[in-house]
Design a protein around this motif. Structure first.
Motif, PDB file in Angstrom:
ATOM      1  N   LYS A 200      30.499   0.940  16.790  1.00  0.00           N
ATOM      2  CA  LYS A 200      29.528   1.040  15.713  1.00  0.00           C
ATOM      3  C   LYS A 200      29.771   2.295  14.879  1.00  0.00           C
ATOM      4  O   LYS A 200      29.893   3.389  15.416  1.00  0.00           O
ATOM      5  N   GLY A 201      29.822   2.112  13.579  1.00  0.00           N
ATOM      6  CA  GLY A 201      30.017   3.239  12.685  1.00  0.00           C
ATOM      7  C   GLY A 201      28.694   3.886  12.305  1.00  0.00           C
ATOM      8  O   GLY A 201      27.624   3.454  12.743  1.00  0.00           O
ATOM      9  N   PRO A 202      28.736   4.917  11.477  1.00  0.00           N
ATOM     10  CA  PRO A 202      27.512   5.642  11.100  1.00  0.00           C
ATOM     11  C   PRO A 202      26.710   4.890  10.054  1.00  0.00           C
ATOM     12  O   PRO A 202      27.253   4.158   9.225  1.00  0.00           O
ATOM     13  N   ALA A 203      25.408   5.074  10.092  1.00  0.00           N
ATOM     14  CA  ALA A 203      24.551   4.554   9.027  1.00  0.00           C
ATOM     15  C   ALA A 203      24.718   5.430   7.792  1.00  0.00           C
ATOM     16  O   ALA A 203      24.874   6.652   7.898  1.00  0.00           O
ATOM     17  N   LEU A 204      24.726   4.811   6.630  1.00  0.00           N
ATOM     18  CA  LEU A 204      24.934   5.563   5.395  1.00  0.00           C
ATOM     19  C   LEU A 204      23.588   6.008   4.818  1.00  0.00           C
ATOM     20  O   LEU A 204      22.589   5.287   4.901  1.00  0.00           O
ATOM     21  N   PRO A 205      23.547   7.193   4.234  1.00  0.00           N
ATOM     22  CA  PRO A 205      22.294   7.684   3.648  1.00  0.00           C
ATOM     23  C   PRO A 205      21.915   6.884   2.416  1.00  0.00           C
ATOM     24  O   PRO A 205      22.763   6.311   1.730  1.00  0.00           O
ATOM     25  N   SER A 206      20.633   6.866   2.115  1.00  0.00           N
ATOM     26  CA  SER A 206      20.142   6.130   0.957  1.00  0.00           C
ATOM     27  C   SER A 206      20.591   6.785  -0.343  1.00  0.00           C
ATOM     28  O   SER A 206      20.525   8.009  -0.500  1.00  0.00           O
ATOM     29  N   THR A 207      21.052   5.939  -1.274  1.00  0.00           N
ATOM     30  CA  THR A 207      21.467   6.441  -2.590  1.00  0.00           C
ATOM     31  C   THR A 207      20.422   6.121  -3.659  1.00  0.00           C
ATOM     32  O   THR A 207      20.717   6.219  -4.855  1.00  0.00           O
ATOM     33  N   GLN A 208      19.216   5.771  -3.255  1.00  0.00           N
ATOM     34  CA  GLN A 208      18.172   5.449  -4.218  1.00  0.00           C
ATOM     35  C   GLN A 208      17.734   6.689  -4.973  1.00  0.00           C
ATOM     36  O   GLN A 208      17.402   7.714  -4.370  1.00  0.00           O
ATOM     37  N   ILE A 209      17.743   6.595  -6.273  1.00  0.00           N
ATOM     38  CA  ILE A 209      17.352   7.704  -7.137  1.00  0.00           C
ATOM     39  C   ILE A 209      15.855   7.609  -7.412  1.00  0.00           C
ATOM     40  O   ILE A 209      15.323   6.526  -7.669  1.00  0.00           O
ATOM     41  N   ALA A 210      15.188   8.734  -7.345  1.00  0.00           N
ATOM     42  CA  ALA A 210      13.733   8.749  -7.533  1.00  0.00           C
ATOM     43  C   ALA A 210      13.360   8.236  -8.917  1.00  0.00           C
ATOM     44  O   ALA A 210      14.051   8.484  -9.911  1.00  0.00           O
ATOM     45  N   GLU A 211      12.253   7.527  -8.965  1.00  0.00           N
ATOM     46  CA  GLU A 211      11.726   7.066 -10.242  1.00  0.00           C
ATOM     47  C   GLU A 211      10.864   8.169 -10.859  1.00  0.00           C
ATOM     48  O   GLU A 211      10.298   8.989 -10.135  1.00  0.00           O
ATOM     49  N   PRO A 212      10.757   8.179 -12.178  1.00  0.00           N
ATOM     50  CA  PRO A 212       9.903   9.209 -12.806  1.00  0.00           C
ATOM     51  C   PRO A 212       8.466   9.038 -12.365  1.00  0.00           C
ATOM     52  O   PRO A 212       7.971   7.913 -12.207  1.00  0.00           O
ATOM     53  N   ALA A 213       7.807  10.148 -12.145  1.00  0.00           N
ATOM     54  CA  ALA A 213       6.424  10.106 -11.686  1.00  0.00           C
ATOM     55  C   ALA A 213       5.509   9.680 -12.820  1.00  0.00           C
ATOM     56  O   ALA A 213       5.616  10.161 -13.956  1.00  0.00           O
ATOM     57  N   ASP A 214       4.612   8.757 -12.516  1.00  0.00           N
ATOM     58  CA  ASP A 214       3.615   8.337 -13.504  1.00  0.00           C
ATOM     59  C   ASP A 214       2.525   9.400 -13.595  1.00  0.00           C
ATOM     60  O   ASP A 214       2.157  10.006 -12.587  1.00  0.00           O
ATOM     61  N   PRO A 215       2.007   9.630 -14.775  1.00  0.00           N
ATOM     62  CA  PRO A 215       0.914  10.611 -14.886  1.00  0.00           C
ATOM     63  C   PRO A 215      -0.285  10.136 -14.084  1.00  0.00           C
ATOM     64  O   PRO A 215      -0.630   8.954 -14.071  1.00  0.00           O
ATOM     65  N   ALA A 216      -0.897  11.063 -13.392  1.00  0.00           N
ATOM     66  CA  ALA A 216      -2.042  10.720 -12.564  1.00  0.00           C
ATOM     67  C   ALA A 216      -3.205  10.294 -13.444  1.00  0.00           C
ATOM     68  O   ALA A 216      -3.548  10.979 -14.422  1.00  0.00           O
ATOM     69  N   PRO A 217      -3.831   9.154 -13.137  1.00  0.00           N
ATOM     70  CA  PRO A 217      -4.966   8.717 -13.958  1.00  0.00           C
ATOM     71  C   PRO A 217      -6.173   9.618 -13.754  1.00  0.00           C
ATOM     72  O   PRO A 217      -6.351  10.217 -12.695  1.00  0.00           O
ATOM     73  N   GLU A 218      -6.953   9.701 -14.784  1.00  0.00           N
ATOM     74  CA  GLU A 218      -8.172  10.502 -14.694  1.00  0.00           C
ATOM     75  C   GLU A 218      -9.144   9.814 -13.734  1.00  0.00           C
ATOM     76  O   GLU A 218      -9.410   8.611 -13.875  1.00  0.00           O
ATOM     77  N   PRO A 219      -9.620  10.533 -12.720  1.00  0.00           N
ATOM     78  CA  PRO A 219     -10.549   9.888 -11.782  1.00  0.00           C
ATOM     79  C   PRO A 219     -11.851   9.527 -12.475  1.00  0.00           C
ATOM     80  O   PRO A 219     -12.405  10.310 -13.239  1.00  0.00           O
ATOM     81  N   SER A 220     -12.284   8.290 -12.236  1.00  0.00           N
ATOM     82  CA  SER A 220     -13.554   7.867 -12.800  1.00  0.00           C
ATOM     83  C   SER A 220     -14.685   8.264 -11.871  1.00  0.00           C
ATOM     84  O   SER A 220     -14.462   8.577 -10.708  1.00  0.00           O
ATOM     85  N   GLU A 221     -15.864   8.215 -12.393  1.00  0.00           N
ATOM     86  CA  GLU A 221     -17.013   8.654 -11.610  1.00  0.00           C
ATOM     87  C   GLU A 221     -17.185   7.767 -10.378  1.00  0.00           C
ATOM     88  O   GLU A 221     -17.161   6.539 -10.468  1.00  0.00           O
ATOM     89  N   GLY A 222     -17.270   8.399  -9.215  1.00  0.00           N
ATOM     90  CA  GLY A 222     -17.447   7.656  -7.977  1.00  0.00           C
ATOM     91  C   GLY A 222     -16.155   7.277  -7.300  1.00  0.00           C
ATOM     92  O   GLY A 222     -16.161   6.624  -6.259  1.00  0.00           O
ATOM     93  N   ASP A 223     -14.968   7.634  -7.880  1.00  0.00           N
ATOM     94  CA  ASP A 223     -13.681   7.269  -7.301  1.00  0.00           C
ATOM     95  C   ASP A 223     -13.046   8.385  -6.506  1.00  0.00           C
ATOM     96  O   ASP A 223     -11.889   8.286  -6.113  1.00  0.00           O
ATOM     97  N   GLU A 224     -13.781   9.484  -6.275  1.00  0.00           N
ATOM     98  CA  GLU A 224     -13.147  10.634  -5.642  1.00  0.00           C
ATOM     99  C   GLU A 224     -12.552  10.309  -4.286  1.00  0.00           C
ATOM    100  O   GLU A 224     -11.515  10.831  -3.914  1.00  0.00           O
ATOM    101  N   GLY A 225     -13.175   9.424  -3.531  1.00  0.00           N
ATOM    102  CA  GLY A 225     -12.688   9.171  -2.177  1.00  0.00           C
ATOM    103  C   GLY A 225     -11.881   7.909  -2.047  1.00  0.00           C
ATOM    104  O   GLY A 225     -11.527   7.509  -0.946  1.00  0.00           O
ATOM    105  N   SER A 226     -11.571   7.220  -3.158  1.00  0.00           N
ATOM    106  CA  SER A 226     -10.888   5.933  -3.064  1.00  0.00           C
ATOM    107  C   SER A 226      -9.383   6.051  -3.062  1.00  0.00           C
ATOM    108  O   SER A 226      -8.684   5.155  -2.627  1.00  0.00           O
TER     109      SER A 226
END
Length: 354
Positions: free
Chosen positions: A177-203
């Motif tokens: 058995k040979g070695p497992a190869l590392p992942s070559t997946q490139i990170a996707e750009p981060a989406d801007p965090a949505p503004e939390p709506s009232e009452g969504d703090e814990g969701s």
């Protein structure tokens, strides 16, 4: 008792007292010297621990491979590969600075009764060499991502790539058995965090619950670094597309597969850099491709070697803890070049160490 006798006795007592005090001082001094603790080895910092571990791994591989190559029960191809592995590992240990010797080893051993940990008995077979290479590649790859020093991270990335390549080659020759190869997946750009709506703090789910396995975007790269990388990947993709259209059979299939991979990586880097579809996007409609006097195999070797050097260089620039995908892509380009016939080298992506 006359006066002269009393004087003589007093002098003798004074002399004895002085002698006793002198002996006490001498013995006290001896006691202080005997109680001084013996010298100890300096405590290595994190970078030195990573370096020493990489050296130990390389030396173990070199010893196992050199010994296994002398066995009468292996064929010529396996023997040649083991010899190459031993030579590469020895060179890698040297480039890492070799084993650390403070000069205190004998003193420390004497002060502790001369007992030193006995070396673990290692198996010296091709199968054992593959296992050691697999383990070493994993540790060295992680070290290249973690170490603070960019130049050391670049060197460790190259060594881990070499270890992975040798492990795969030897595994193919020996049917293990040979070695497992590392992942070559490139990170996707981060989406801007949505503004939390009232009452969504814990969701919202905690970040660790959704991004634990997500690839990390390399930090510390400039816009120029990313632009050059986008252009290099897109150029390779275009060149492979041209050669795939001009070829047939296995060459056509392999060229097409690499064209798809490189075009996708160019797009992923463009998205991450935020230049996709903008005036800053360096990609072009067409690129100059060497003519038919350059065989497809040689063109592929040159393309993959150039990308390997790019990824190795960026590994030395990127911030600690964000280099994993760069190291993985260095390994991928090196292995791809080898499939087209590129010679095996001890330091992939580092032409100055050839």
């Amino acid at each position: 008792m006359n006066a002269s006798n009393r004087t003589a006795r007093t002098r003798r007592r004074s002399g004895l007292t002085a002698l006793a005090l002198t002996c006490a001082i001498i013995l006290s001094g001896c006691g202080l010297r005997l109680e001084t603790p013996p010298p100890t080895e300096p405590v290595p910092d994190a970078a030195e621990v990573l370096r020493r571990t990489a050296v130990a791994d390389a030396l173990l591989v070199a010893d196992q491979a050199a010994t296994a190559a002398t066995s009468d029960r292996i064929n010529a191809d396996v023997e040649a590969e083991l010899t190459t592995i031993a030579e590469s590992a020895t060179a890698q240990a040297d480039q890492l600075g070799g084993e650390y010797d403070s000069g205190l080893g004998d003193i420390v051993s004497e002060g502790t009764g001369g007992a030193s940990p006995s070396a673990t008995v290692q198996e010296h077979t091709p199968r054992a060499v593959v296992a050691s290479l697999r383990d070493a590649a994993t540790r060295t790859r992680a070290a290249s991502d973690q170490v603070q020093s960019g130049p050391l991270g670049r060197l460790l990335a190259s060594i881990s790539t070499s270890q992975t390549q040798h492990a795969r080659e030897l595994a193919l020759l020996t049917g293990v058995k040979g070695p497992a190869l590392p992942s070559t997946q490139i990170a996707e750009p981060a989406d801007p965090a949505p503004e939390p709506s009232e009452g969504d703090e814990g969701s919202a789910a905690p970040a660790s619950a959704t991004s634990e396995e997500a690839p990390v975007a390399p930090g510390g790269l400039s816009a120029e670094d990313l632009s050059a990388l986008i252009l290099a990947e897109d150029t390779a993709g275009y060149a492979y597309e041209v050669r795939a259209a001009q070829s047939d059979g296995d060459v056509r299939t392999r060229a097409h597969e690499r064209a798809v991979a490189h075009r996708a990586r160019a797009q992923a880097w463009a998205l991450l850099a935020g230049v996709d579809g903008t005036d800053q996007d360096p990609r072009r409609v067409a690129y100059t491709v060497p003519g038919s006097d350059t065989p497809t195999s040689q063109l592929a070797i040159d393309l993959e070697a150039g990308l390997a050097q790019d990824y190795a260089s960026l590994t030395g620039v990127a911030e600690s803890g964000t280099r994993a995908v760069l190291v993985a892509l260095l390994t991928d380009s090196t292995l791809a070049g080898a499939r087209w016939g590129a010679p095996v080298v001890a330091f992939p992506g580092l032409p100055e160490r050839a």
